[in-house]
Design an enzyme around this catalytic site. Structure first.
Site, PDB file in Angstrom:
ATOM      1  N   CYS A  25       0.824  -1.210   0.000  1.00  0.00           N
ATOM      2  CA  CYS A  25       0.000   0.000   0.000  1.00  0.00           C
ATOM      3  C   CYS A  25       0.861   1.265   0.000  1.00  0.00           C
ATOM      4  CB  CYS A  25      -0.892  -0.027   1.236  1.00  0.00           C
ATOM      5  SG  CYS A  25      -1.999   1.367   1.308  1.00  0.00           S
TER       6      CYS A  25
ATOM      7  N   ARG B 291     -13.060  -2.551 -16.256  1.00  0.00           N
ATOM      8  CA  ARG B 291     -12.869  -1.562 -17.326  1.00  0.00           C
ATOM      9  C   ARG B 291     -13.902  -1.641 -18.431  1.00  0.00           C
ATOM     10  NH1 ARG B 291      -7.002  -0.745 -19.536  1.00  0.00           N
ATOM     11  NH2 ARG B 291      -8.017   0.917 -20.656  1.00  0.00           N
TER      12      ARG B 291
HETATM   13  P1  RVP Z   1      -0.535  -6.645   4.397  1.00  0.00           P
HETATM   14  O1  RVP Z   1      -0.994  -7.742   5.298  1.00  0.00           O
HETATM   15  O2  RVP Z   1       0.492  -5.757   5.036  1.00  0.00           O
HETATM   16  O3  RVP Z   1      -0.120  -7.140   3.046  1.00  0.00           O
HETATM   17  O4  RVP Z   1      -1.793  -5.685   4.171  1.00  0.00           O
HETATM   18  C1  RVP Z   1      -2.989  -6.132   3.607  1.00  0.00           C
HETATM   19  C2  RVP Z   1      -3.970  -4.977   3.566  1.00  0.00           C
HETATM   20  O5  RVP Z   1      -3.478  -3.929   2.713  1.00  0.00           O
HETATM   21  C3  RVP Z   1      -5.316  -5.308   2.983  1.00  0.00           C
HETATM   22  O6  RVP Z   1      -6.145  -6.025   3.845  1.00  0.00           O
HETATM   23  C4  RVP Z   1      -5.851  -3.927   2.656  1.00  0.00           C
HETATM   24  O7  RVP Z   1      -6.394  -3.276   3.781  1.00  0.00           O
HETATM   25  C5  RVP Z   1      -4.589  -3.173   2.250  1.00  0.00           C
HETATM   26  N1  RVP Z   1      -4.470  -3.029   0.792  1.00  0.00           N
HETATM   27  C6  RVP Z   1      -4.825  -3.894  -0.185  1.00  0.00           C
HETATM   28  N2  RVP Z   1      -4.516  -3.335  -1.369  1.00  0.00           N
HETATM   29  C7  RVP Z   1      -3.989  -2.137  -1.082  1.00  0.00           C
HETATM   30  C8  RVP Z   1      -3.518  -1.143  -2.039  1.00  0.00           C
HETATM   31  O8  RVP Z   1      -3.440  -1.393  -3.233  1.00  0.00           O
HETATM   32  N3  RVP Z   1      -3.166   0.028  -1.554  1.00  0.00           N
HETATM   33  N4  RVP Z   1      -3.956  -1.972   0.250  1.00  0.00           N
END
Ligand code: RVP
Length: 499
Positions: A320, A419
């Site tokens: 993220c 899309r």
């Molecule tokens: P991690 O466990 O650190 O991989 O985090 C997973 C979380 O990241 C998901 O449950 C969601 O809240 C968040 N996420 C998923 N996609 C994205 C993004 O593209 N920003 N973020």
């Protein structure tokens, strides 16, 4: 001028647990990892849903499909099947979890008698399964005519252009059983006839399942399975705030046990309206969680909408980049601690307890213990599960390292599904996630057992036998950067790598 909240926001790495008295009855065998998944009130907790382990898998394309959901529910956790796909595809995944019967496998290696040995070899390489079901037209749910196993294709003079009917064991020489048989009965037949595989057919001789000798022992080891009243594995499903009017009834029809709204910022009127409408219209059929949020005002807002649990975490996920792109987010530890305090205050005032889920940013196993000690009732993980055989990402090599694909829901790759469909989904102008890889570490079961053993050991050190005791008894300390260095192996000369 803008308000600035007091104090800095902290991450998991900045905390440690201080041991509490370990009593002699606090042993691995005595610990329960059961935890609340949905709202519970002092007046009635019969209606509340629980998890048997405090872990759920993230609603992501690279994490939670039907295979992951089956594997995790067998261990006592739950997957939220991702909603970045058509309603039909998501419902299909939910259905296949609900239809799953331990030990009864729908064949994914099925061909017709006229298919060639070469086709069989290619299919076996693709699925990794050596037993090939042969049906009249090569599809499942069609009339079974034979079986081809490794033994059949081990003969020295095999022509790849030969058709499979030359090598298969025909149906009249096979031992088969009929649909409706229990796994126990199927296993008796397998042992009595010294079989490796027993096909299960219906009264019209159509192939329904294959049962394997090796699967029976495996199915006995899942003592914490998360199942519904009809003993079917439980599964969650994510929804969004633009097509929920159509998606929710379809998911309920497919058998989803619980929903959660999937959004990087859940403090919105869109989410309020969605949760409220779903609670009003379908509240007697299904529960729903909201999020994601990082501050108590948003928690109260989603509780007012009717959320049965609330997900905490913005920008901490491994893939993220919301914090970098929008400057929105908060250190995950501070967010959990503040919201857990608000949740506890609400409980003191009203007797209503809303579970919170710590979502994202769990890097080390001990972060799970910290998140729960800070007040989370369960954790959601993406990267953690993406590393396993059961995740949907492709396995590949980077140099000598075996890795699996892992990409965010905020990437164009994830958004692409809509899309060319008329979903009403807004286009992604900039990405909030990255498309990446994680190290491949093997199967879910073996890795999860280690993680759970560490969680139990932390609970034992804190004198807690239940998740609730752990949350109440835990004493946390913030650590300085130099004490983090002190905590790892240090001041040593590393052993040279041996050939
Ligand atoms: P991690 O466990 O650190 O991989 O985090 C997973 C979380 O990241 C998901 O449950 C969601 O809240 C968040 N996420 C998923 N996609 C994205 C993004 O593209 N920003 N973020």
């Amino acid at each position: 001028m803008a308000d600035i909240i007091d104090g800095v926001s902290h991450t998991f790495n900045e905390f440690l647990l201080i041991p509490r008295l370990t009593t002699k009855d606090c042993t691995h065998g005595n610990i329960s990892l059961t935890t609340y998944l949905t709202k519970v009130s002092d007046k009635c907790d019969l209606d509340a849903m629980r998890l048997n382990i405090p872990m759920v898998s993230a609603a992501m394309q690279s994490v939670s499909d039907a295979r992951m959901a089956i594997a995790l529910a067998q261990e006592g956790g739950l997957s939220f099947i991702y909603c970045s796909q058509s309603i039909e595809e998501q419902c299909k995944m939910v259905r296949s979890v609900k239809l799953y019967k331990a030990g009864f496998v729908a064949s994914d290696t099925t061909l017709s008698p006229k298919d060639t040995v070469a086709t069989a070899m290619r299919l076996r390489a693709k699925t990794g399964h050596s037993t090939i079901a042969i049906t009249e037209n090569g599809c499942n749910n069609d009339i079974l005519v034979g079986l081809v196993t490794s033994k059949d294709l081990r003969l020295s003079r095999i022509d790849p252009n030969d058709s499979l009917d030359k090598y298969m064991t025909p149906i009249d020489k096979l031992v088969v059983a009929y649909e409706g048989i229990s796994l126990h009965e199927a296993n008796d037949i397998i042992w009595r006839h010294k079989l490796n595989c027993l096909p299960i057919i219906d009264r019209n001789k159509r192939l329904k399942y294959l049962t394997f000798r090796k699967d029976y022992d495996a199915s006995k080891k899942y003592t914490s399975q998360l199942v519904d009243a009809q003993k079917r594995l439980m599964v969650g499903a994510a929804i969004n705030t633009w097509d929920y009017m159509d998606r929710v009834p379809a998911l309920i029809d497919a058998g989803a046990d619980i929903l959660c709204v999937d959004s990087s910022d859940g403090y919105s009127e869109y989410q309020f309206d969605a949760i409220k409408m779903i609670k009003n219209k379908y509240g007697d059929k299904i529960k729903i969680g909201g999020g994601n949020i990082v501050y108590p005002d948003a928690f109260n807002y989603l509780v007012e909408a009717g959320a049965d649990f609330v997900k905490v975490g913005i920008g901490g996920g491994s893939i993220c980049i919301t914090r970098e792109q929008k400057g929105i987010g908060r250190g995950q530890a501070s967010a959990i601690i503040d919201i857990a305090r608000e949740r506890d205050a609400l409980y003191q005032r009203t007797g209503v307890y809303i579970p919170i889920c710590a979502d994202g940013g769990i890097v080390h196993d001990y972060h799970i213990s910290l998140a729960i000690a800070m007040g989370a009732d369960f954790v959601m993980l993406g990267r953690y599960f993406a590393r396993f055989d059961e995740s949907p990402g492709k396995k590949t090599h980077i140099g000598n390292q075996v890795v699996k694909e892992h990409w965010g829901e905020g990437t164009k790759r994830s958004a692409n599904w809509s899309r060319y469909l008329d979903t009403g989904r807004p286009d992604i102008i900039f990405e909030e996630g990255v498309d990446s890889f994680v190290p491949y570490v093997g199967g879910l079961d073996e890795n999860l057992q280690i993680t759970l053993a560490k969680l139990k050991s932390a609970m034992i050190s804190c004198g807690a036998k239940t998740i609730n005791d752990f949350q109440k008894n835990a004493l946390l300390t913030i650590v300085s950067p130099s004490s983090i260095v002190e905590g790892g192996a240090h001041d040593l000369v590393s052993r040279p790598m041996m050939e």
